[in-house]
Design an enzyme around this catalytic site. Sequence first.
Site, mmCIF file in Angstrom:
data_model
loop_
_atom_site.group_PDB
_atom_site.id
_atom_site.type_symbol
_atom_site.label_atom_id
_atom_site.label_comp_id
_atom_site.label_asym_id
_atom_site.label_seq_id
_atom_site.Cartn_x
_atom_site.Cartn_y
_atom_site.Cartn_z
ATOM 1 N N LYS A 173 63.640 120.905 -9.207
ATOM 2 C CA LYS A 173 64.496 122.055 -8.907
ATOM 3 C C LYS A 173 65.531 122.195 -10.023
ATOM 4 C CE LYS A 173 64.434 120.158 -4.233
ATOM 5 N NZ LYS A 173 65.283 119.440 -3.288
ATOM 6 N N SER A 225 72.401 121.474 1.317
ATOM 7 C CA SER A 225 73.099 121.753 0.053
ATOM 8 C C SER A 225 72.838 123.195 -0.366
ATOM 9 C CB SER A 225 72.606 120.805 -1.041
ATOM 10 O OG SER A 225 72.840 119.469 -0.684
ATOM 11 N N HIS A 251 75.144 114.421 4.553
ATOM 12 C CA HIS A 251 74.792 113.223 3.767
ATOM 13 C C HIS A 251 75.800 112.103 4.040
ATOM 14 C CE1 HIS A 251 73.067 116.317 0.757
ATOM 15 N NE2 HIS A 251 72.026 115.694 1.279
ATOM 16 N N ARG A 267 66.715 116.339 9.989
ATOM 17 C CA ARG A 267 67.580 117.285 10.715
ATOM 18 C C ARG A 267 66.825 117.971 11.837
ATOM 19 N NH1 ARG A 267 69.054 120.213 5.252
ATOM 20 N NH2 ARG A 267 66.844 119.757 5.177
HETATM 21 O O1 PNS Z 1 67.137 115.369 -1.429
HETATM 22 P P1 PNS Z 1 65.679 115.558 -1.665
HETATM 23 O O2 PNS Z 1 65.453 116.572 -2.785
HETATM 24 O O3 PNS Z 1 64.925 115.919 -0.415
HETATM 25 O O4 PNS Z 1 65.101 114.134 -2.187
HETATM 26 C C1 PNS Z 1 63.771 114.004 -2.591
HETATM 27 C C2 PNS Z 1 63.509 112.612 -3.225
HETATM 28 C C3 PNS Z 1 64.492 112.323 -4.331
HETATM 29 C C4 PNS Z 1 63.636 111.551 -2.162
HETATM 30 C C5 PNS Z 1 62.038 112.635 -3.762
HETATM 31 O O5 PNS Z 1 61.841 113.788 -4.548
HETATM 32 C C6 PNS Z 1 61.677 111.407 -4.609
HETATM 33 O O6 PNS Z 1 61.588 110.325 -4.084
HETATM 34 N N1 PNS Z 1 61.517 111.601 -5.924
HETATM 35 C C7 PNS Z 1 61.227 110.531 -6.865
HETATM 36 C C8 PNS Z 1 59.799 110.583 -7.406
HETATM 37 C C9 PNS Z 1 58.839 109.904 -6.452
HETATM 38 O O7 PNS Z 1 58.921 108.741 -6.156
HETATM 39 N N2 PNS Z 1 57.884 110.716 -5.955
HETATM 40 C C10 PNS Z 1 56.906 110.271 -4.976
HETATM 41 C C11 PNS Z 1 57.512 110.367 -3.584
HETATM 42 S S1 PNS Z 1 56.285 110.258 -2.361
#
Ligand code: PNS
Length: 167
Positions: A47, A134, A23, A96
């Site tokens: 999660k 993570s 990150h 990745r």
């Molecule tokens: O580190 P991660 O868990 O891969 O991040 C995922 C994240 C935070 C980018 C995604 O879950 C998100 O954007 N959540 C916010 C809710 C939202 O906007 N959902 C629609 C996304 S298409």
Amino acid sequence: MALKVGKVTAVYPGSFDPITNGHLDLITRGAILFDKLVVAVLRNTGKQPLFTADERVEMLRETVRDCLNVEVDSFDGLLVDYAARKGATVLLRGIRAISDYEYELQMALMNRRLRPEIETVFLMAGEAYSFLSSRLVKEVIALGGNISELVPPVVEARLKERLRGGR
Ligand code: PNS
């Protein structure tokens, strides 16, 4: 087509539970590419996180405190709405391996449908970090493995405290 004027703010969203050197690599490169980078911690992740959102924000702030154009914040609700409130026109995500691609493509397309004016930009993870997550870091440290080269020092200390009682 209108010419772009002014400064570009990007949001780099994620769970960051906890932040890894992968990150951090993306944050450093994003901070060079964009005028301002907002690292945004998702508060209500489906999660079960190891660290609270406030703890994740705290570790991030400590880690990026020398990056002057980087802000650390947290958010709830739709990412694109949060980005719009921050005046951001870019969402930054790292990829990745090919296995990341499908999930990232779905999110990018959904986000574009919701707010076409916000563009998702992908950076390839540094090759030294392409195996890093993570989840794996938490598993390795809980089982007694060494993660000192994989996470910032503040994160290693917090993980040891949380998962190994300080050992
Ligand atoms: O580190 P991660 O868990 O891969 O991040 C995922 C994240 C935070 C980018 C995604 O879950 C998100 O954007 N959540 C916010 C809710 C939202 O906007 N959902 C629609 C996304 S298409």
